[in-house]
Design a protein around this motif. Sequence first.
Motif, short mmCIF file in Angstrom:
data_model
loop_
_atom_site.label_atom_id
_atom_site.label_comp_id
_atom_site.label_asym_id
_atom_site.label_seq_id
_atom_site.Cartn_x
_atom_site.Cartn_y
_atom_site.Cartn_z
N ALA A 126 6.61 -10.59 -41.61
CA ALA A 126 8.07 -10.72 -41.76
C ALA A 126 8.79 -9.48 -41.25
O ALA A 126 9.82 -9.57 -40.55
CB ALA A 126 8.43 -10.97 -43.22
N ASP A 127 8.25 -8.29 -41.56
CA ASP A 127 8.91 -7.07 -41.10
C ASP A 127 8.81 -6.92 -39.59
O ASP A 127 9.73 -6.43 -38.93
CB ASP A 127 8.29 -5.84 -41.80
CG ASP A 127 6.80 -5.71 -41.54
OD1 ASP A 127 6.14 -6.73 -41.27
OD2 ASP A 127 6.27 -4.57 -41.62
N LEU A 128 7.71 -7.38 -39.01
CA LEU A 128 7.53 -7.30 -37.57
C LEU A 128 8.56 -8.15 -36.84
O LEU A 128 9.23 -7.70 -35.90
CB LEU A 128 6.11 -7.76 -37.21
CG LEU A 128 5.77 -7.85 -35.73
CD1 LEU A 128 5.77 -6.46 -35.09
CD2 LEU A 128 4.41 -8.52 -35.54
N PHE A 129 8.74 -9.39 -37.28
CA PHE A 129 9.64 -10.30 -36.59
C PHE A 129 11.09 -10.10 -36.99
O PHE A 129 11.98 -10.75 -36.43
CB PHE A 129 9.19 -11.74 -36.80
CG PHE A 129 7.84 -12.02 -36.19
CD1 PHE A 129 7.62 -11.78 -34.85
CD2 PHE A 129 6.79 -12.48 -36.97
CE1 PHE A 129 6.38 -12.01 -34.28
CE2 PHE A 129 5.54 -12.72 -36.42
CZ PHE A 129 5.34 -12.48 -35.06
N ALA A 130 11.34 -9.23 -37.94
CA ALA A 130 12.72 -8.86 -38.26
C ALA A 130 13.32 -7.99 -37.16
O ALA A 130 14.54 -7.83 -37.06
CB ALA A 130 12.79 -8.13 -39.59
N ASP A 131 12.46 -7.42 -36.33
CA ASP A 131 12.88 -6.60 -35.19
C ASP A 131 12.96 -7.50 -33.96
O ASP A 131 11.93 -7.94 -33.44
CB ASP A 131 11.87 -5.48 -34.97
CG ASP A 131 12.22 -4.57 -33.80
OD1 ASP A 131 13.07 -4.95 -32.98
OD2 ASP A 131 11.63 -3.48 -33.70
N PRO A 132 14.16 -7.83 -33.47
CA PRO A 132 14.29 -8.76 -32.34
C PRO A 132 13.52 -8.33 -31.10
O PRO A 132 12.95 -9.18 -30.41
CB PRO A 132 15.81 -8.79 -32.09
CG PRO A 132 16.42 -8.36 -33.37
CD PRO A 132 15.46 -7.36 -33.98
N ASP A 133 13.52 -7.04 -30.80
CA ASP A 133 12.82 -6.56 -29.61
C ASP A 133 11.32 -6.76 -29.74
O ASP A 133 10.64 -7.18 -28.79
CB ASP A 133 13.13 -5.08 -29.37
CG ASP A 133 14.57 -4.84 -28.96
OD1 ASP A 133 15.20 -5.80 -28.43
OD2 ASP A 133 15.07 -3.73 -29.18
N ARG A 134 10.79 -6.47 -30.93
CA ARG A 134 9.36 -6.64 -31.15
C ARG A 134 8.98 -8.12 -31.12
O ARG A 134 7.96 -8.51 -30.56
CB ARG A 134 8.98 -6.03 -32.50
CG ARG A 134 7.49 -6.07 -32.83
CD ARG A 134 6.68 -5.22 -31.89
NE ARG A 134 5.30 -5.16 -32.31
CZ ARG A 134 4.30 -4.67 -31.57
NH1 ARG A 134 4.57 -4.20 -30.36
NH2 ARG A 134 3.06 -4.64 -32.02
N ALA A 135 9.82 -8.96 -31.73
CA ALA A 135 9.57 -10.40 -31.74
C ALA A 135 9.56 -10.96 -30.31
O ALA A 135 8.71 -11.78 -29.96
CB ALA A 135 10.63 -11.12 -32.57
#
Length: 219
Positions: free
Chosen positions: A163-172
């Motif tokens: 969840a924390d990873l995909f909360a970052d749009p650039d990382r997602a």
Amino acid sequence: GVVAVARTEAQLKETAALDPAGRVIPLPADVADLDHADQLIASARGATGGPLDGIVHAAGTQYRAAAAAVPVAAWRDLMAIHLDAPFFLSTALHRDQLRDGRPGTHVFIGSLTSARGIANIAPYAAAKSALLGVIRTLAVEWAASGTRVNGIAPGYFRTELTADLFADPDRAAWVLDRVPMGRLGDPADLAGAVVFLLSPASGYITGQLLPVDGGWLAG
């Protein structure tokens, strides 16, 4: 029936609700309590009223930080959940299955970090890479008894751990750009692989790690 093990009643109720037929048997326990691994297996056996055919190790946690900033406590926590608990629960179950004189199937949830380096998850990658060694070793040791041991390596899935990873749009966006199928995995995408490895359909497969990754490793 299927015995579902989790630490909280809320988690167990959520899992049981997935099967309207009521075949899920909830069992509250902490899989990281290694001193009671044999007791947990005995409790699961008692809950079903018969021998246990197999096990799926799905408990997980995550800690994201640069390697140089990882505290000892976080490292040990990841090892306890992702490496220690699966190993000792499977060995406890294997002893139980040997007493019954029947083979079993053991399925571990591994990781693509056994094949590729990914920044900022060193404890997770270390535990999962060690788990691959466990899978291969147990497969070789237990093959003579008819017991099979395999793993599944999920790609990028939308779960509590990411969840924390995909909360970052650039990382997602970075992740999606590298998945040939163009989407994240859904937990339901793992069901077929789990059923396959537990079933006689995979009767001549052991010691393997099956990627379920939308083509990420191939890309």
